[in-house]
Design a protein around this motif. Structure first.
Motif, short mmCIF file in Angstrom:
data_model
loop_
_atom_site.label_atom_id
_atom_site.label_comp_id
_atom_site.label_asym_id
_atom_site.label_seq_id
_atom_site.Cartn_x
_atom_site.Cartn_y
_atom_site.Cartn_z
N ASP A 77 7.01 18.58 -37.86
CA ASP A 77 8.02 19.03 -36.91
C ASP A 77 7.42 19.56 -35.60
O ASP A 77 8.10 20.20 -34.81
CB ASP A 77 8.91 20.10 -37.54
N ASN A 78 6.12 19.29 -35.37
CA ASN A 78 5.48 19.73 -34.12
C ASN A 78 4.82 18.54 -33.43
O ASN A 78 4.15 17.72 -34.06
CB ASN A 78 4.42 20.80 -34.42
N MET A 79 5.03 18.47 -32.10
CA MET A 79 4.42 17.41 -31.30
C MET A 79 2.97 17.79 -30.98
O MET A 79 2.64 18.97 -30.83
CB MET A 79 5.19 17.24 -29.98
N PRO A 80 2.10 16.79 -30.88
CA PRO A 80 0.75 17.07 -30.34
C PRO A 80 0.87 17.59 -28.91
O PRO A 80 1.73 17.16 -28.14
CB PRO A 80 0.07 15.70 -30.38
N VAL A 81 0.01 18.53 -28.57
CA VAL A 81 0.01 19.14 -27.23
C VAL A 81 -1.40 19.06 -26.65
O VAL A 81 -2.36 19.53 -27.29
CB VAL A 81 0.48 20.61 -27.28
N PHE A 82 -1.53 18.49 -25.45
CA PHE A 82 -2.83 18.45 -24.78
C PHE A 82 -3.19 19.85 -24.29
O PHE A 82 -2.34 20.59 -23.80
CB PHE A 82 -2.82 17.45 -23.62
N ASN A 83 -4.46 20.19 -24.42
CA ASN A 83 -4.89 21.55 -24.11
C ASN A 83 -4.99 21.83 -22.61
O ASN A 83 -5.01 22.99 -22.20
CB ASN A 83 -6.25 21.83 -24.76
N GLU A 84 -5.08 20.78 -21.79
CA GLU A 84 -5.15 20.95 -20.35
C GLU A 84 -3.98 20.24 -19.69
O GLU A 84 -3.56 19.18 -20.14
CB GLU A 84 -6.47 20.38 -19.81
N ASP A 85 -3.48 20.84 -18.62
CA ASP A 85 -2.40 20.20 -17.88
C ASP A 85 -2.91 19.01 -17.08
O ASP A 85 -2.21 18.01 -16.92
CB ASP A 85 -1.74 21.19 -16.93
N THR A 86 -4.13 19.13 -16.54
CA THR A 86 -4.69 18.04 -15.73
C THR A 86 -6.16 17.84 -16.06
O THR A 86 -6.87 18.78 -16.42
CB THR A 86 -4.57 18.34 -14.22
N TYR A 87 -6.57 16.58 -15.98
CA TYR A 87 -7.98 16.21 -16.09
C TYR A 87 -8.31 15.38 -14.84
O TYR A 87 -7.53 14.51 -14.46
CB TYR A 87 -8.24 15.34 -17.32
N SER A 88 -9.44 15.63 -14.23
CA SER A 88 -9.84 14.81 -13.08
C SER A 88 -11.33 14.54 -13.15
O SER A 88 -12.10 15.37 -13.63
CB SER A 88 -9.48 15.49 -11.75
N VAL A 89 -11.72 13.37 -12.66
CA VAL A 89 -13.13 13.01 -12.70
C VAL A 89 -13.43 12.02 -11.58
O VAL A 89 -12.61 11.17 -11.25
CB VAL A 89 -13.49 12.40 -14.07
N LEU A 90 -14.60 12.17 -10.96
CA LEU A 90 -15.10 11.23 -9.97
C LEU A 90 -16.14 10.36 -10.64
O LEU A 90 -17.08 10.87 -11.26
CB LEU A 90 -15.71 11.96 -8.79
N VAL A 91 -15.98 9.05 -10.52
CA VAL A 91 -16.87 8.13 -11.21
C VAL A 91 -17.51 7.19 -10.18
O VAL A 91 -16.81 6.52 -9.41
CB VAL A 91 -16.10 7.31 -12.26
N ASN A 92 -18.84 7.17 -10.14
CA ASN A 92 -19.53 6.21 -9.27
C ASN A 92 -19.29 4.80 -9.78
O ASN A 92 -19.25 4.56 -10.99
CB ASN A 92 -21.03 6.50 -9.24
N GLU A 93 -19.19 3.88 -8.84
CA GLU A 93 -18.91 2.50 -9.24
C GLU A 93 -20.07 1.85 -9.98
O GLU A 93 -19.91 0.86 -10.67
CB GLU A 93 -18.51 1.65 -8.05
N ASN A 94 -21.25 2.44 -9.86
CA ASN A 94 -22.40 1.88 -10.57
C ASN A 94 -22.71 2.64 -11.86
O ASN A 94 -23.82 2.54 -12.38
CB ASN A 94 -23.62 1.86 -9.66
N THR A 95 -21.74 3.43 -12.37
CA THR A 95 -21.94 4.17 -13.61
C THR A 95 -22.14 3.17 -14.77
O THR A 95 -21.35 2.23 -14.93
CB THR A 95 -20.73 5.07 -13.93
N PRO A 96 -23.19 3.36 -15.58
CA PRO A 96 -23.46 2.40 -16.66
C PRO A 96 -22.33 2.33 -17.67
O PRO A 96 -21.63 3.33 -17.93
CB PRO A 96 -24.74 2.96 -17.30
N THR A 97 -22.16 1.19 -18.27
CA THR A 97 -21.18 1.05 -19.35
C THR A 97 -21.64 1.91 -20.54
O THR A 97 -22.84 2.12 -20.75
CB THR A 97 -21.04 -0.41 -19.78
N GLY A 98 -20.66 2.37 -21.30
CA GLY A 98 -20.96 3.25 -22.45
C GLY A 98 -20.97 4.71 -22.08
O GLY A 98 -21.13 5.58 -22.95
N THR A 99 -20.78 5.03 -20.76
CA THR A 99 -20.78 6.42 -20.31
C THR A 99 -19.41 7.06 -20.58
O THR A 99 -18.37 6.46 -20.29
CB THR A 99 -21.10 6.51 -18.81
#
Length: 357
Positions: free
Chosen positions: A239-261
């Motif tokens: 009878d309880n919904m899952p609740v995310f612990n943070e209201d927002t997540y943000s991240v800057l990702v370089n375009e050359n970041t390796p796969t698997g990161t």
């Protein structure tokens, strides 16, 4: 003609006299008396003066071989041939002799051998409050689902008290609480039965276990009592919904970041228990195929992982729906959307992801 005076004949009178004598003799030879004593009295306690109550001469008891014959193999009494008094031979446990019978009677015969004379004596063993009520199990558990509606009735185990009448179990009491009350049903020979009644719906997330104390009380003065602990486990309902612990997540990702990161880890919680509170993470059902090629979500940890090369020139930002779902039989789900806020940084080309509800 001479008329006969009305009245009984001599033969009739003799016959009446004979019957009276027979009745008197029979009465004197089969007199019956009754005594009463409490259970548990000491050995040697006087029960009653048989010689006096039966009109027997004390000085003739020994000569006539006065003795007591009991109806069972156990001997509880004897008569003293010197004073004609009936005495207790050994301590009597009423519950052992008569179990739970309301009337506990021991029938005796007073026998005089010469001449033969038999008198019947009944000794009533009165109950005393020498036992306390007790439960065969001192602690026991019940399981009630939090979805159960008020009004649920659960029959509890009755207490046992070997005593009878007013000294047996007369009432039950339940420790003060907000969710349960107690009803007591009288079943006659079976005694009184306690019934637990649910007053208000249980909430496992508020309280997982309810501890109650059930007391059984007899009618003695002073009364005796026994107790049992009741542990009620509240079974979980999804009878309880899952609740995310943070209201927002943000991240800057370089375009050359390796796969698997791993670029970010989301985390949600669920107040339910067991499978109803265990979560798995996934991409939302509306996420397009290109995003699925670029990103994946670890179902157990909530980590968002790059799995293909990011190209700023092809796409500056991405919006990703992340879903947290419990493992209940009818799973509840919560979705967060990662919203890309475009930002061009010439010296460090990156993708900005922002997560919000």
């Amino acid at each position: 003609m001479e008329r006969k005076r009305p009245g009984a004949s001599k033969d009739e009178l003799r016959w009446i006299a004979f019957i009276v004598v027979v009745i008197l003799v029979w009465s004197s030879a089969s007199a019956q008396i009754r005594y009463s004593i409490a259970e548990g009295v000491n050995e040697g306690t006087a029960v009653g003066n048989i010689a006096k109550d039966l009109g027997l001469e004390k000085n003739t008891l020994k000569e006539r071989g006065c003795r007591i014959v009991e109806g069972s193999s156990e001997s509880f009494f004897h008569v003293d041939q010197n004073d004609g008094i009936l005495y207790v031979d050994r301590i009597i446990d009423r519950e052992k002799v008569c179990e739970r019978n309301i009337a506990c009677l021991i029938n005796l015969k007073t026998v005089l051998e010469n001449p033969l004379e038999i008198h019947y004596v009944t000794v009533e063993i009165q109950d005393v409050n020498d036992h306390a009520p007790s439960f065969s199990v001192k602690q026991y558990r019940l399981e009630i689902s939090e979805s159960v509606l008020p009004g649920l009735r659960l029959q509890l185990q009755a207490a046992h008290d070997p005593d009878v009448g007013q000294f047996s179990v007369q009432e039950y009491k339940l420790s003060p609480n907000n969710h349960f009350r107690l009803e007591v049903k009288d079943r006659g020979k079976e005694g009184k039965i306690p019934i637990l009644v649910l007053l208000k719906t249980l909430d496992r997330e508020t309280k997982k276990i309810h501890k109650l104390l059930l007391s059984a009380i007899d009618g003695g003065k002073p009364s005796k009592s026994g107790t049992a602990e009741i542990f009620i486990d509240v079974l979980d309902v999804n009878d309880n919904m899952p609740v995310f612990n943070e209201d927002t997540y943000s991240v800057l990702v370089n375009e050359n970041t390796p796969t698997g990161t791993t670029i970010v880890k989301v985390n949600a919680s669920d107040l339910d228990e067991g499978s109803n509170g265990e979560l798995i993470y996934s991409l939302g059902s509306n996420v397009n195929h290109r995003i699925r090629e670029l990103f994946r979500v670890d179902p157990n940890t909530g980590e968002i992982i790059i799995q293909d090369v990011l190209d700023f020139e092809s796409e500056e930002s991405y919006e990703i729906d992340i879903q947290a779902s419990d493992k209940g039989s009818a799973p509840l789900r919560t979705v967060k959307r990662f919203s890309n806020v475009s930002s061009i940084i010439p010296t460090a080309i990156c993708t900005l992801l922002k997560v919000y509800l």
